[in-house]
Design a protein around this motif. Structure first.
Motif, PDB file in Angstrom:
ATOM      1  N   ALA A 449     -66.394 -92.331 -72.151  1.00  0.00           N
ATOM      2  CA  ALA A 449     -65.524 -93.730 -71.644  1.00  0.00           C
ATOM      3  C   ALA A 449     -66.821 -94.654 -71.132  1.00  0.00           C
ATOM      4  CB  ALA A 449     -64.024 -93.290 -71.250  1.00  0.00           C
ATOM      5  N   HIS A 450     -67.327 -93.943 -69.335  1.00  0.00           N
ATOM      6  CA  HIS A 450     -67.958 -94.277 -69.126  1.00  0.00           C
ATOM      7  C   HIS A 450     -69.294 -95.487 -69.785  1.00  0.00           C
ATOM      8  CE1 HIS A 450     -70.640 -94.970 -65.358  1.00  0.00           C
ATOM      9  NE2 HIS A 450     -71.606 -94.428 -65.520  1.00  0.00           N
ATOM     10  N   LEU A 451     -70.208 -93.874 -70.113  1.00  0.00           N
ATOM     11  CA  LEU A 451     -71.219 -95.131 -71.729  1.00  0.00           C
ATOM     12  C   LEU A 451     -71.001 -95.996 -72.706  1.00  0.00           C
ATOM     13  CD1 LEU A 451     -73.299 -91.622 -71.198  1.00  0.00           C
ATOM     14  CD2 LEU A 451     -73.958 -93.495 -70.395  1.00  0.00           C
ATOM     15  N   GLY A 452     -69.713 -95.845 -72.848  1.00  0.00           N
ATOM     16  CA  GLY A 452     -69.392 -96.816 -73.634  1.00  0.00           C
ATOM     17  C   GLY A 452     -69.536 -98.262 -73.225  1.00  0.00           C
ATOM     18  N   ARG A 453     -68.522 -98.059 -71.806  1.00  0.00           N
ATOM     19  CA  ARG A 453     -68.245 -99.485 -70.679  1.00  0.00           C
ATOM     20  C   ARG A 453     -69.643 -99.848 -71.066  1.00  0.00           C
ATOM     21  NH1 ARG A 453     -64.581 -96.569 -68.311  1.00  0.00           N
ATOM     22  NH2 ARG A 453     -66.315 -96.317 -67.165  1.00  0.00           N
ATOM     23  N   ALA A 454     -71.093 -99.278 -70.273  1.00  0.00           N
ATOM     24  CA  ALA A 454     -72.499-100.210 -70.448  1.00  0.00           C
ATOM     25  C   ALA A 454     -73.037-100.261 -71.938  1.00  0.00           C
ATOM     26  CB  ALA A 454     -73.454 -98.724 -69.632  1.00  0.00           C
ATOM     27  N   THR A 455     -72.483 -99.420 -73.504  1.00  0.00           N
ATOM     28  CA  THR A 455     -72.900 -99.957 -74.235  1.00  0.00           C
ATOM     29  C   THR A 455     -72.548-101.651 -74.397  1.00  0.00           C
ATOM     30  OG1 THR A 455     -72.479 -98.095 -75.166  1.00  0.00           O
ATOM     31  CG2 THR A 455     -73.257 -99.402 -76.696  1.00  0.00           C
ATOM     32  N   VAL A 456     -71.670-101.848 -74.216  1.00  0.00           N
ATOM     33  CA  VAL A 456     -71.234-103.376 -74.123  1.00  0.00           C
ATOM     34  C   VAL A 456     -72.010-104.405 -73.173  1.00  0.00           C
ATOM     35  CG1 VAL A 456     -69.122-105.361 -73.452  1.00  0.00           C
ATOM     36  CG2 VAL A 456     -68.837-102.964 -74.277  1.00  0.00           C
ATOM     37  N   SER A 461     -79.267 -96.925 -70.446  1.00  0.00           N
ATOM     38  CA  SER A 461     -80.046 -96.087 -69.403  1.00  0.00           C
ATOM     39  C   SER A 461     -79.937 -96.683 -67.922  1.00  0.00           C
ATOM     40  CB  SER A 461     -81.090 -97.665 -70.002  1.00  0.00           C
ATOM     41  OG  SER A 461     -81.746 -97.013 -71.562  1.00  0.00           O
ATOM     42  N   LYS A 462     -79.206 -97.880 -67.339  1.00  0.00           N
ATOM     43  CA  LYS A 462     -79.346 -97.962 -66.361  1.00  0.00           C
ATOM     44  C   LYS A 462     -78.161 -96.732 -66.042  1.00  0.00           C
ATOM     45  CE  LYS A 462     -80.716-102.231 -65.498  1.00  0.00           C
ATOM     46  NZ  LYS A 462     -80.451-103.988 -64.668  1.00  0.00           N
ATOM     47  N   ALA A 463     -77.673 -97.164 -66.910  1.00  0.00           N
ATOM     48  CA  ALA A 463     -75.907 -96.499 -66.341  1.00  0.00           C
ATOM     49  C   ALA A 463     -75.967 -94.574 -66.577  1.00  0.00           C
ATOM     50  CB  ALA A 463     -74.714 -95.858 -67.378  1.00  0.00           C
ATOM     51  N   VAL A 464     -77.086 -94.348 -67.574  1.00  0.00           N
ATOM     52  CA  VAL A 464     -77.253 -92.382 -67.299  1.00  0.00           C
ATOM     53  C   VAL A 464     -78.133 -92.520 -66.528  1.00  0.00           C
ATOM     54  CG1 VAL A 464     -78.839 -91.041 -69.236  1.00  0.00           C
ATOM     55  CG2 VAL A 464     -77.563 -92.167 -69.431  1.00  0.00           C
ATOM     56  N   ALA A 465     -79.566 -93.321 -66.050  1.00  0.00           N
ATOM     57  CA  ALA A 465     -80.771 -92.776 -64.903  1.00  0.00           C
ATOM     58  C   ALA A 465     -79.860 -92.978 -63.579  1.00  0.00           C
ATOM     59  CB  ALA A 465     -81.097 -94.364 -64.654  1.00  0.00           C
ATOM     60  N   LYS A 466     -78.571 -93.303 -63.344  1.00  0.00           N
ATOM     61  CA  LYS A 466     -77.631 -93.336 -62.392  1.00  0.00           C
ATOM     62  C   LYS A 466     -77.084 -92.322 -61.915  1.00  0.00           C
ATOM     63  CE  LYS A 466     -74.132 -95.472 -59.472  1.00  0.00           C
ATOM     64  NZ  LYS A 466     -72.627 -96.260 -59.748  1.00  0.00           N
ATOM     65  N   ILE A 467     -76.474 -91.393 -63.236  1.00  0.00           N
ATOM     66  CA  ILE A 467     -76.175 -90.219 -63.275  1.00  0.00           C
ATOM     67  C   ILE A 467     -76.924 -88.975 -62.938  1.00  0.00           C
ATOM     68  CG2 ILE A 467     -74.582 -88.568 -64.984  1.00  0.00           C
ATOM     69  CD1 ILE A 467     -73.792 -90.836 -65.968  1.00  0.00           C
ATOM     70  N   THR A 468     -78.428 -89.445 -63.381  1.00  0.00           N
ATOM     71  CA  THR A 468     -79.027 -88.241 -62.755  1.00  0.00           C
ATOM     72  C   THR A 468     -79.540 -88.750 -62.074  1.00  0.00           C
ATOM     73  OG1 THR A 468     -80.495 -89.644 -64.830  1.00  0.00           O
ATOM     74  CG2 THR A 468     -79.800 -88.099 -65.397  1.00  0.00           C
ATOM     75  N   ARG A 469     -79.965 -89.502 -61.277  1.00  0.00           N
ATOM     76  CA  ARG A 469     -79.943 -89.294 -59.712  1.00  0.00           C
ATOM     77  C   ARG A 469     -79.040 -88.126 -58.699  1.00  0.00           C
ATOM     78  NH1 ARG A 469     -81.394 -95.588 -60.154  1.00  0.00           N
ATOM     79  NH2 ARG A 469     -79.001 -95.442 -59.046  1.00  0.00           N
ATOM     80  N   CYS A 470     -78.300 -87.996 -59.661  1.00  0.00           N
ATOM     81  CA  CYS A 470     -77.188 -87.138 -58.722  1.00  0.00           C
ATOM     82  C   CYS A 470     -78.019 -85.414 -59.187  1.00  0.00           C
ATOM     83  CB  CYS A 470     -76.085 -87.183 -58.768  1.00  0.00           C
ATOM     84  SG  CYS A 470     -74.914 -88.412 -59.453  1.00  0.00           S
ATOM     85  N   ASP A 471     -78.261 -84.426 -58.373  1.00  0.00           N
ATOM     86  CA  ASP A 471     -78.523 -83.492 -58.263  1.00  0.00           C
ATOM     87  C   ASP A 471     -77.697 -82.099 -58.947  1.00  0.00           C
ATOM     88  OD1 ASP A 471     -81.066 -83.025 -55.701  1.00  0.00           O
ATOM     89  OD2 ASP A 471     -78.600 -83.826 -54.641  1.00  0.00           O
ATOM     90  N   LEU A 472     -76.354 -82.690 -59.352  1.00  0.00           N
ATOM     91  CA  LEU A 472     -75.405 -81.401 -59.454  1.00  0.00           C
ATOM     92  C   LEU A 472     -74.976 -82.024 -60.982  1.00  0.00           C
ATOM     93  CD1 LEU A 472     -74.640 -78.961 -61.099  1.00  0.00           C
ATOM     94  CD2 LEU A 472     -72.888 -79.414 -59.074  1.00  0.00           C
ATOM     95  N   ILE A 473     -74.673 -82.401 -61.793  1.00  0.00           N
ATOM     96  CA  ILE A 473     -73.908 -83.103 -62.369  1.00  0.00           C
ATOM     97  C   ILE A 473     -72.609 -81.852 -63.318  1.00  0.00           C
ATOM     98  CG2 ILE A 473     -73.575 -84.754 -64.658  1.00  0.00           C
ATOM     99  CD1 ILE A 473     -76.404 -85.655 -64.616  1.00  0.00           C
ATOM    100  N   VAL A 474     -71.645 -82.134 -63.639  1.00  0.00           N
ATOM    101  CA  VAL A 474     -70.583 -81.222 -63.784  1.00  0.00           C
ATOM    102  C   VAL A 474     -69.830 -82.169 -65.114  1.00  0.00           C
ATOM    103  CG1 VAL A 474     -68.631 -80.050 -63.395  1.00  0.00           C
ATOM    104  CG2 VAL A 474     -70.336 -80.700 -61.847  1.00  0.00           C
TER     105      VAL A 474
END
Length: 568
Positions: A449-456, A461-474
């Motif tokens: 749902a989070h990436l689906g809202r960014a697709t609109v 790419s910005k949403a994925v880059a913001k997620i990967t700025r975290c040290d741990l992704i669960v």
């Protein structure tokens, strides 16, 4: 010319030795060291016979807290096969003790005080001067008082050292400095008497009178241990009555306080309780004190003066701290810098104390990270029961160190429902936040749902880059619900962006190799390939802990029915 340069040019030890100005044996030795891959630039460390036993020596020194004897260690080492002499053991034990003491030295915090906190006074011998009325020369005493961290020093010549004289000198001193300090220190044997010093009993002679007629010296006490009294050879004497003006040992001098007009107010213990003191029973020193101070109005309670605020920091330094966004450091800097100037701290000590003052910034950072992570229920290792989990205890301890997060390695936890997968993942996420890391928590549905809202608005790419700025992704509970093309794409995008850069932790009822059964095979294969390349796989087994607690009645609190009481 250098040895290796000459050897490479001539390929002959004698010719290279002649060019480098050394012996041919030296050239051959350097050549052998280079061929063996050993360093040639520094001194060569030869192996010692004690080296294999050093870990055991350090262990014994640590267990004995640096008190083990070298000769006893030598006997133990001989039983372990050590063939060296006792001198070698003593040297090794001495080095191990030195390293142990270096790591266990006590650290002392700086003593933080303030100007005007301590006043100290002492007595000295003055010159001989003619007495009152031109009489014979008499020795004088000098009352010397000084205020710590200031230029105030008061010297008053007096004839004698009696209690009224001490009070009068203190009165004049406090008037001169314009206030009363918090503490007054002295080593006067007449006014300061205690029973024990550093845990040792003090034996002192009988105190002398405070009357003006008694001007003889008072014998100083001695430090020692009380001994039993010898047996009496004569009948005991009748004890003498103490004179009313005799000195009574006190533990401290109870000083008065300064009024705004400068009068020194002294309230005796008898005057503070009505009906317990009579005017004719006042001793000589209290009468003198009350006549010299001449306070007309009754004593009143004067509120303590408010502390003087420290001077503000320079404007340019405050601007820099604002620019760097250090609010906690900016609030603590004036007080710390004022104390550092008065105590003459080392610059490194000032920096260390300032860094300790900004712990509030760390707490605020961890609070913001925990709020941004959006963890589901706030479970930590405090509620984690290690014995109930099917995961081996060494594996649990290794995961708690979070070393795999620092190495950007992944973690996959798979097993039946109710075996503690989500609890373990959330506890590890909370521990990572406590260590100062950033965590992002998703389920497969919330990630889709989070990436689906960014697709609109075309910001995937910005949403994925913001997620990967975290040290741990669960990513929790993969496989609980059917997944389609959108879920597979979202999962692949995150795994691909975090590959070898960030740690990803997934929990699922399925083994990662079976993800192709819930999502398209092409995307599942590519995502699992990147996920398991640098991953630790933990499998749980057993029955559901939630179901076990539900069937045994441990999942709820018993209801308090009418007419019954529930025991705590």
């Amino acid at each position: 010319m250098e040895i290796f340069e000459a050897l490479d040019a001539t390929e002959c030890a004698h010719s290279a030795a002649a060019l480098a100005g050394v012996d041919p044996k030296t050239v051959r030795r350097y050549a052998r060291m280079r061929d063996a891959g050993r360093p040639t630039g520094g001194p060569v460390s030869w192996p010692k016979v004690i080296d294999p036993f050093m870990p055991k020596i350090e262990e014994w020194v640590e267990r004995s807290q640096g008190t083990v004897r070298a000769d006893k260690l030598h006997e133990r080492l001989q039983l372990l096969g050590f063939a060296g002499d006792e001198r070698t053991t003593r040297r090794a034990v001495a080095k191990a003790k030195e390293r142990w003491r270096a790591g266990h030295r006590r650290t002392y915090r700086p003593w933080i005080t303030e100007p005007g906190l301590w006043l100290q006074f002492d007595w000295g011998c003055g010159p001989k001067v003619p007495g009152p009325g031109g009489g014979s020369e008499r020795e004088t005493l000098l009352f010397c008082a000084w205020l710590a961290w200031s230029r105030f020093r008061v010297v008053i010549p007096v004839w004698e050292r009696t209690l009224p004289t001490v009070i009068s000198c203190l009165d004049s001193t406090l008037r001169a400095i314009g206030g009363a300090p918090t503490y007054v220190l002295t080593d006067n044997e007449k006014t300061m008497t205690i029973d024990r010093v550093a845990g040792i009993a003090v034996r002192r002679s009988r105190p002398r009178s405070w009357s003006r007629g008694d001007r003889g010296p008072v014998r100083r006490g001695r430090l020692g241990v009380h001994r039993p009294a010898p047996p009496a050879r004569h009948p005991p004497r009748r004890p003498r009555r103490r004179r009313r003006d005799a000195f009574r040992p006190a533990r401290h001098i109870r000083l008065g306080r300064l009024r705004p007009q400068g009068h020194l107010i002294h309230r005796s213990r008898a005057a503070s309780r009505p009906g317990t003191g009579k005017p004719e029973q006042l001793d000589a020193e209290r009468q003198l004190l009350m006549t010299t101070t001449a306070v007309a109005d009754p004593p009143e309670v004067v509120p303590a003066p408010s502390p003087v605020p420290p001077s503000p920091i320079p404007a340019e330094l405050e601007a820099v701290l604002k620019r760097m966004r250090f609010p906690y450091l900016r609030r603590a800097a004036p007080e710390v810098l004022a104390t550092a100037r008065s105590q003459r701290w080392d610059p490194a000590e000032v920096v260390r104390i300032l860094l300790e003052k900004i712990k509030g910034r760390d707490e605020a950072t961890r609070r913001n990270h925990r709020q941004q992570a959006q963890l589901p229920s706030g479970k930590t290792f405090d509620s984690w029961r290690e014995a109930d989990s099917s995961i081996p205890a060494p594996t649990q301890q290794a995961l708690m160190t979070l070393e795999w997060v620092a190495r950007a390695e992944n973690l996959a936890v798979a097993g039946p429902s109710g075996t503690g997968k989500s609890h373990l993942a959330e506890a590890l996420a909370n521990k990572a936040i406590d260590e100062g890391m950033k965590v992002a928590w998703f389920t497969l549905e919330s990630l889709t749902a989070h990436l689906g809202r960014a697709t609109v608005d075309n910001t995937v790419s910005k949403a994925v880059a913001k997620i990967t700025r975290c040290d741990l992704i669960v990513v929790d509970d993969i496989g609980m619900l059917p997944s389609g093309q959108a879920a597979a794409e979202a999962f692949y995008r995150v795994i691909d962006a975090a590959y070898e850069r960030r740690s990803v932790m997934v929990t699922s009822n399925l083994h990662p190799s079976g993800f192709d059964s819930i999502m398209p095979k092409t995307l599942a294969t590519a995502a699992v390939d990147r996920l398991l390349h640098h991953a630790h796989i933990v499998l749980t087994e057993g029955s559901s802990l939630r179901l076990t607690q539900a069937t045994t009645g441990q999942g709820v609190v018993p209801l308090n029915q009418p007419g019954q009481s529930v025991s705590p």
